[in-house]
Enzyme design. Structure first.
Site, PDB file in Angstrom:
ATOM      1  N   ASN A  23       0.820  -1.216   0.000  1.00 24.01           N
ATOM      2  CA  ASN A  23       0.000   0.000   0.000  1.00 24.01           C
ATOM      3  C   ASN A  23       0.855   1.269   0.000  1.00 24.01           C
ATOM      4  OD1 ASN A  23      -2.284  -1.511  -0.163  1.00 24.01           O
ATOM      5  ND2 ASN A  23      -2.810  -1.389   2.018  1.00 24.01           N
ATOM      6  N   ARG A 122     -17.281   1.273  -0.690  1.00 14.90           N
ATOM      7  CA  ARG A 122     -16.023   2.016  -0.543  1.00 14.90           C
ATOM      8  C   ARG A 122     -16.129   3.374  -1.232  1.00 14.90           C
ATOM      9  NH1 ARG A 122     -11.152  -2.369  -1.014  1.00 14.90           N
ATOM     10  NH2 ARG A 122     -10.017  -0.746   0.085  1.00 14.90           N
ATOM     11  N   ASP A 305      -7.037  -5.043   7.791  1.00 24.71           N
ATOM     12  CA  ASP A 305      -6.420  -5.965   6.828  1.00 24.71           C
ATOM     13  C   ASP A 305      -5.859  -7.223   7.492  1.00 24.71           C
ATOM     14  OD1 ASP A 305      -7.110  -4.321   4.767  1.00 24.71           O
ATOM     15  OD2 ASP A 305      -5.085  -3.645   4.291  1.00 24.71           O
ATOM     16  N   ARG A 397      -2.433 -10.462  -5.808  1.00 25.22           N
ATOM     17  CA  ARG A 397      -2.467  -8.999  -5.853  1.00 25.22           C
ATOM     18  C   ARG A 397      -1.558  -8.391  -4.793  1.00 25.22           C
ATOM     19  NH1 ARG A 397      -7.858  -6.664  -4.597  1.00 25.22           N
ATOM     20  NH2 ARG A 397      -6.358  -5.006  -4.303  1.00 25.22           N
TER      21      ARG A 397
HETATM   22  C1  UD1 Z   1      -6.671   1.435   2.431  1.00 30.57           C
HETATM   23  C2  UD1 Z   1      -5.932   0.169   2.087  1.00 30.57           C
HETATM   24  C3  UD1 Z   1      -6.708  -1.058   2.540  1.00 30.57           C
HETATM   25  C4  UD1 Z   1      -7.086  -0.934   4.009  1.00 30.57           C
HETATM   26  C5  UD1 Z   1      -7.752   0.404   4.315  1.00 30.57           C
HETATM   27  C6  UD1 Z   1      -7.986   0.641   5.806  1.00 30.57           C
HETATM   28  C7  UD1 Z   1      -4.706   0.781   0.093  1.00 30.57           C
HETATM   29  C8  UD1 Z   1      -4.561   0.647  -1.373  1.00 30.57           C
HETATM   30  N1  UD1 Z   1      -5.730   0.127   0.663  1.00 30.57           N
HETATM   31  O1  UD1 Z   1      -7.902   1.390   1.696  1.00 30.57           O
HETATM   32  O2  UD1 Z   1      -5.901  -2.196   2.323  1.00 30.57           O
HETATM   33  O3  UD1 Z   1      -7.983  -1.959   4.348  1.00 30.57           O
HETATM   34  O4  UD1 Z   1      -6.935   1.484   3.834  1.00 30.57           O
HETATM   35  O5  UD1 Z   1      -6.792   0.542   6.501  1.00 30.57           O
HETATM   36  O6  UD1 Z   1      -3.917   1.426   0.759  1.00 30.57           O
HETATM   37  N2  UD1 Z   1     -14.336   6.138   3.487  1.00 30.57           N
HETATM   38  C9  UD1 Z   1     -15.380   7.029   3.234  1.00 30.57           C
HETATM   39  N3  UD1 Z   1     -15.159   7.991   2.294  1.00 30.57           N
HETATM   40  C10 UD1 Z   1     -13.999   8.123   1.611  1.00 30.57           C
HETATM   41  C11 UD1 Z   1     -12.948   7.216   1.886  1.00 30.57           C
HETATM   42  C12 UD1 Z   1     -13.162   6.243   2.834  1.00 30.57           C
HETATM   43  O7  UD1 Z   1     -16.442   6.937   3.835  1.00 30.57           O
HETATM   44  O8  UD1 Z   1     -13.879   9.022   0.781  1.00 30.57           O
HETATM   45  C13 UD1 Z   1     -14.534   5.082   4.512  1.00 30.57           C
HETATM   46  C14 UD1 Z   1     -14.438   3.680   3.930  1.00 30.57           C
HETATM   47  O9  UD1 Z   1     -15.671   3.240   3.429  1.00 30.57           O
HETATM   48  C15 UD1 Z   1     -13.994   2.889   5.135  1.00 30.57           C
HETATM   49  C16 UD1 Z   1     -13.105   3.876   5.906  1.00 30.57           C
HETATM   50  O10 UD1 Z   1     -13.441   5.167   5.415  1.00 30.57           O
HETATM   51  O11 UD1 Z   1     -15.107   2.580   5.943  1.00 30.57           O
HETATM   52  C17 UD1 Z   1     -11.610   3.654   5.700  1.00 30.57           C
HETATM   53  O12 UD1 Z   1     -11.320   3.597   4.316  1.00 30.57           O
HETATM   54  P1  UD1 Z   1      -9.902   4.045   3.750  1.00 30.57           P
HETATM   55  O13 UD1 Z   1      -8.952   4.223   4.873  1.00 30.57           O
HETATM   56  O14 UD1 Z   1     -10.106   5.161   2.806  1.00 30.57           O
HETATM   57  O15 UD1 Z   1      -9.475   2.762   2.936  1.00 30.57           O
HETATM   58  P2  UD1 Z   1      -8.777   2.688   1.537  1.00 30.57           P
HETATM   59  O16 UD1 Z   1      -7.865   3.875   1.363  1.00 30.57           O
HETATM   60  O17 UD1 Z   1      -9.780   2.389   0.485  1.00 30.57           O
END
Ligand code: UD1
Length: 428
Positions: A23, A122, A305, A397
């Site tokens: 990541n 997501r 994770d 992946r």
């Molecule tokens: C990243 C990681 C993933 C990990 C996650 C949480 C990468 C490529 N992936 O995913 O492996 O499981 O962090 O540690 O680095 N959310 C919103 N709005 C947004 C963005 C997020 O509501 O605009 C929510 C998501 O639905 C989730 C939470 O915030 O419930 C955390 O998501 P986020 O930290 O953004 O995860 P990713 O960046 O997608």
């Protein structure tokens, strides 16, 4: 489609080296687009998501050479296009980092909405909110996100949810904005700090990454750099559970023990013995293990994770364990597969209630996503008899040479190519 065939109940022994953090790599490789000079980036994991991202960057016009298996030289000077081809990027979540990077570099970006693991809704509203606060117009049309601006300007941005992706994306764009950006309530994961360190090594001015407030003073230009990516906390955690689930004794090398604290604390509570060294952890089982309660949380809490892997371990420990998943609402899908191996897990909303049993039994199962796929391998390693794991493209992946690393520890695991009427064993 390839499969893994695993014969379980072999206590794993020996040493394993951890690869660079997937990541962090995905964000740092994307960030290199911000600069016109050459960046040399080391400790890149050889995993599918990274290969897909590098291909899409090449497709944009970046020049990418592998100096070594885990080291690339990137020159993005010739990138002229800010539109990322859907076919390249639809499968990986981190495609959204190209949005922040291209917006910072060209004031324009067009990227397909991200794919990645199916672990719940997501949304990317916080990314969009951040870009808009910096002065970009953002619209989503026909599965593409379009962002454009006549000039990014620093802003105060409060994140309504702690989001790794939004924090990094805003940092990428704000690095090139005029003036100061403040991100409040950012994510604090080790790879947030790694991305900030990388950007700073190119001449960015970012302070506070890893704390509750990140302050970014925009700069006009970045320069080339040489950088080494941090080790993968989740890969390391997965091998810790491999030691625990097989009653083994493994030393996990090339890690930063501080990044492992939440995982180490919960495994210690379960009864797993952990010895800490400067850049290694020895993980062994020397007494009966016990059930626990656990809740996933943003860093420094227990990582979502690692949730499928620890749930799998707990399914084989007598007593009642309760897991609460607070990050992604749909992250217990794999428990149906574990039930096929005899596990007794009841899911109610975002909680899993596990009645541990002494033995899982091998079965044919299917990986629903990356980390759950790794958990099914762990289940196979701990189970009696033979386990076949299908859909392993998800595991590829994010885990570098997982079967080779496990075999070196004494696991009986092979990758086979399934053809309609016969299985071809692959030596890799
Ligand atoms: C990243 C990681 C993933 C990990 C996650 C949480 C990468 C490529 N992936 O995913 O492996 O499981 O962090 O540690 O680095 N959310 C919103 N709005 C947004 C963005 C997020 O509501 O605009 C929510 C998501 O639905 C989730 C939470 O915030 O419930 C955390 O998501 P986020 O930290 O953004 O995860 P990713 O960046 O997608």
């Amino acid at each position: 489609m390839d499969q893994f065939i695993i014969k379980g109940k072999k206590p794993l022994q020996g040493q394993v080296g951890i690869s660079g953090a997937k990541n962090a790599a995905l964000a740092i490789l994307s960030a290199s687009i911000l600069c016109h000079d050459t960046c040399v980036i080391e400790n890149i994991p050889n995993v599918n998501d990274v290969r897909v991202l590098l291909k899409s960057m090449e497709n944009l016009g970046a020049k990418i050479d592998y100096i070594d298996q885990d080291k690339v030289r990137i020159n993005s000077k010739e990138i002229k296009d800010y539109r990322v081809n859907y076919d390249f990027i639809k499968k990986i979540r981190a495609s959204y980092y190209l949005l922040g990077a291209l917006l910072g570099r060209f004031s324009n970006a067009q990227v397909a909405l991200p794919g990645g693991c199916n672990i719940g809704n997501r949304p990317i509203d916080q990314h969009i909110k951040g870009f808009e606060a910096l002065g970009a117009a953002v619209k989503v049309e026909h599965g593409m996100i379009h962002a454009s601006t006549s000039g990014l300007k620093g802003a105060n941005i409060y994140l309504d949810v702690v989001s790794v992706g939004a924090t990094i994306n805003i940092m990428l764009a704000a690095t090139m904005a005029e003036g100061t950006t403040v991100i409040e309530n950012p994510a604090k994961e080790p790879h947030i700090v790694d991305v900030a360190n990388f950007l700073n090594s190119m001449g960015a001015d970012i302070k506070g990454a890893g704390t509750d407030i990140i302050r970014i003073n925009g700069v006009n230009k970045l320069h080339g750099t040489e950088y080494m990516i941090i080790p993968d906390q989740i890969e390391a955690g997965t091998y810790m559970i491999a030691a625990a689930i097989t009653g083994g004794d493994i030393t996990i090398n090339n890690i930063i023990p501080k990044h492992m604290e939440a995982i180490s604390a919960k495994l210690t509570e379960i009864g797993v013995a952990i010895e800490e060294y400067d850049e290694a952890l020895r993980v062994l089982v020397n007494k009966p293990l016990k059930s626990i309660h656990l809740k996933t949380l943003p860093y420094p809490g227990f990582p979502t994770d690692m949730q499928p892997q620890v749930t799998t371990l707990l399914s084989m420990i007598k007593g009642t364990s309760i897991i609460t998943e607070s990050i992604f609402e749909n992250r217990f899908m794999y428990t149906d597969e574990l039930s096929r191996m005899g596990a007794n897990i009841k899911v109610e909303g975002n909680t899993a209630i596990i009645e541990g049993i002494s033995n899982l039994s091998g079965a044919e199962v299917s990986a629903p996503d990356l980390r759950a796929g790794a958990a099914l391998i762990l289940a196979g390693l701990g189970a009696e008899g033979e386990t076949i794991v299908n859909n392993i493209q998800y595991i590829d992946r994010g885990y570098e040479h997982i079967e080779e690393k496990l075999r070196a520890l004494g696991a009986d695991i092979v990758r086979v190519s399934e053809k309609p009427d016969k299985k071809i064993f692959k030596v890799v």
